[in-house]
Enzyme design. Structure first.
Site, PDB file in Angstrom:
ATOM      1  N   ARG A  18       4.212  -1.250 -13.575  1.00  0.00           N
ATOM      2  CA  ARG A  18       5.670  -1.407 -13.614  1.00  0.00           C
ATOM      3  C   ARG A  18       6.253  -1.811 -12.253  1.00  0.00           C
ATOM      4  O   ARG A  18       7.412  -2.170 -12.160  1.00  0.00           O
ATOM      5  CB  ARG A  18       6.313  -0.098 -14.114  1.00  0.00           C
ATOM      6  N   LYS A  60       7.100  -7.458  23.398  1.00  0.00           N
ATOM      7  CA  LYS A  60       5.917  -7.164  22.581  1.00  0.00           C
ATOM      8  C   LYS A  60       4.763  -6.842  23.512  1.00  0.00           C
ATOM      9  O   LYS A  60       4.577  -7.554  24.498  1.00  0.00           O
ATOM     10  CB  LYS A  60       5.559  -8.373  21.716  1.00  0.00           C
TER      11      LYS A  60
END
Ligand code: UD1
Ligand code: MG
Length: 453
Positions: free
Chosen positions: A18, A337
């Site tokens: 689902r 980063k």
């Protein structure tokens, strides 16, 4: 619960059709952590406890996720998905080892708390054979209904097998149960599959317990704690519940949030004292924010550590591996980063700092870019303490800028700059040629430039 041993079995073998996704259901995230990890963290841990996770045959990633969260987890594979009782029996070897309390939980109910597991164990200690967690559902559709006679639990009826009258019952099965660990196996082995779906329903254990003349009880909790996730809509609802919990815990711990409903936290975010988070901030996994730090609006932070009194944003993006020292400042439109910024470093405007180490109190001018990617791989930039990098400079890595060095505005630096030296625009022309030459050399050696990462 002192003195009693407990085995928890978490069922996670379902396909989750689902969810309409290629990802196994229990790996979908809530607050940046898998559904399964939430359940495993709430499960009893420590001495006298053991943990088993039942996974599907093609779900190696689920096993990895389970072991990451709880290295003590024993993994069992359910080869065919024949229902929840069948799934429990996949962990038969764990049950045979014997525990006072056998707890069963589903990998798709991520909002369950540790306290609730303990509440379920209490009636078992007093002699009940089975305790089932129940809740009053606003919309009971899809849940198993609890059939009670006074305060005795008589049976659980699954949606597909329920009569119209039974479907009107709103007291539902949350999916978490506690069995008397010595009786559990003989009870669960009696479960058959004579129902609409031809599945072995764990919920049939209740009627069997009654037939044996043993006691089954219901322990009630709130719907918010036991929402089962079967669809993406339910996943989004669980996220909302979890975010409200995390925001409340942060506020209770002293974090200042002007508009907490606009701030998104991760389950593992940690805060020091007197932290301020302005509206519209998104925090991903692995973030720690130390005392006195301020996160200004519209910042996005993942896997980073923010030092004491550091300032971030507005409009900053801190990607994995960013570490800000005490009083460091990341200003607007700055991306970082894999970068360590020591105490007092300032990167105030419009910069990219990647694969870099910046020494204490260095000042990185507006528009500075660490050119960490040369088309082939990532390279490191080192900037010494107290260095000054003028605006709009490109630092072509690998490169080292010495302590206290001065880089003139608009420079393109491809060679190391010694401590306290001044690199001015005179060197630019040769520097640029240097970068181009390296790129050409790599190409002629047969390397192909890749897309930037
Ligand atoms: C189940 C309960 C229902 C309860 C609801 C609460 C049964 C028969 N029904 O229904 O009473 O109200 O949860 O959310 O127990 N699983 C396996 N192997 C299987 C089948 C399922 O490991 O063969 C696992 C799934 O991965 C999932 C859990 O068991 O984590 C529950 O299965 P699911 O299909 O979601 O059951 P529900 O229909 O939600
Ligand atoms: Mg379910």
């Amino acid at each position: 619960m002192t003195g009693r041993t407990a085995l928890t079995i978490v069922l996670a073998a379902g396909e989750g059709t689902r969810m309409r996704s290629a990802t196994p259901k229990v790996l979908h995230p809530v607050a940046a952590q898998s559904l399964l990890a939430h359940v495993l963290q709430a499960s009893p841990a420590g001495s006298g406890t053991s943990l088993a996770v039942v996974i599907g045959p093609d779900h190696r990633a689920v096993a990895e996720d389970a072991r990451r969260t709880r290295p003590d987890a024993a993994i069992f594979v359910q080869r065919e998905r024949l229902g929840t009782a069948h799934a429990v029996l996949a962990a038969r070897d764990a049950i045979l080892r014997g525990a006072d309390d056998l707890l069963i939980a589903f990998g798709d109910t991520p909002l369950i708390s540790a306290a609730t597991f303990e509440r379920l164990r209490a009636p078992i200690k007093k002699g009940a054979a089975l305790a089932v967690l129940g809740f009053r559902a606003a919309d009971p559709t899809g849940y198993g209904r609890l059939l009670v006679d006074g305060d005795r639990l008589v049976a659980i009826r699954e949606q597909a097998d329920a009569s119209p009258a039974e479907r009107a019952i709103t007291l539902c099965n949350a999916g978490v149960m506690a069995f008397d660990g010595r009786k559990a196996l003989s009870i669960i082995e009696k479960i058959g599959n004579a129902n609409k779906k031809r599945e072995y329903y764990l919920t049939d254990a209740v009627a069997i317990v009654r037939d044996l003349g043993l006691e089954a009880v219901v322990i009630e909790t709130s719907e918010d704690e036991v929402r089962g996730i079967n669809t993406k809509a339910q996943l989004a609802e669980a996220e909302q519940v979890m975010q409200s919990r995390l925001r409340k815990a942060a506020l209770d711990a002293g974090v200042t949030m002007i508009a907490p409903e606009t701030v998104f936290l991760a389950a593992d975010t940690t805060f020091g004292k007197d932290v301020t988070i302005e509206p519209f901030v998104v925090i991903g996994p692995g973030v720690s924010i130390s005392d006195g730090a301020v996160i200004h609006s519209f910042s996005h932070i993942t896997q980073s550590s923010i030092g004491k009194n550091a300032l971030v944003g507005p409009f900053a993006r801190l990607r994995p591996g960013t570490s800000l020292g005490e009083g460091a400042k990341i200003g607007n439109f700055v991306e970082a980063k894999a970068a360590t910024l020591e105490a007092g470093v300032k990167v105030n405007h419009l910069s990219y700092v990647g694969d870099a180490h910046i020494g204490a109190n260095a000042n990185i001018g507006a528009g500075t870019i660490t050119c960490n990617y040369d088309g082939f791989g990532k390279n490191k930039t080192e900037i010494g303490a107290g260095a000054f990098v003028g605006t709009n400079s490109s630092l072509v890595a690998p490169v080292k800028i010495g302590k206290g060095a001065y880089i003139g505005s608009g420079s393109v630096i491809t060679r190391d700059v010694p401590d306290d030296a001044m690199a001015v625009e005179r060197s630019q022309q040769t520097n640029r040629e240097g970068g181009a030459k390296r790129y050409r050399d790599l190409k002629t050696r047969g390397k192909t430039p890749k897309g930037s990462g």
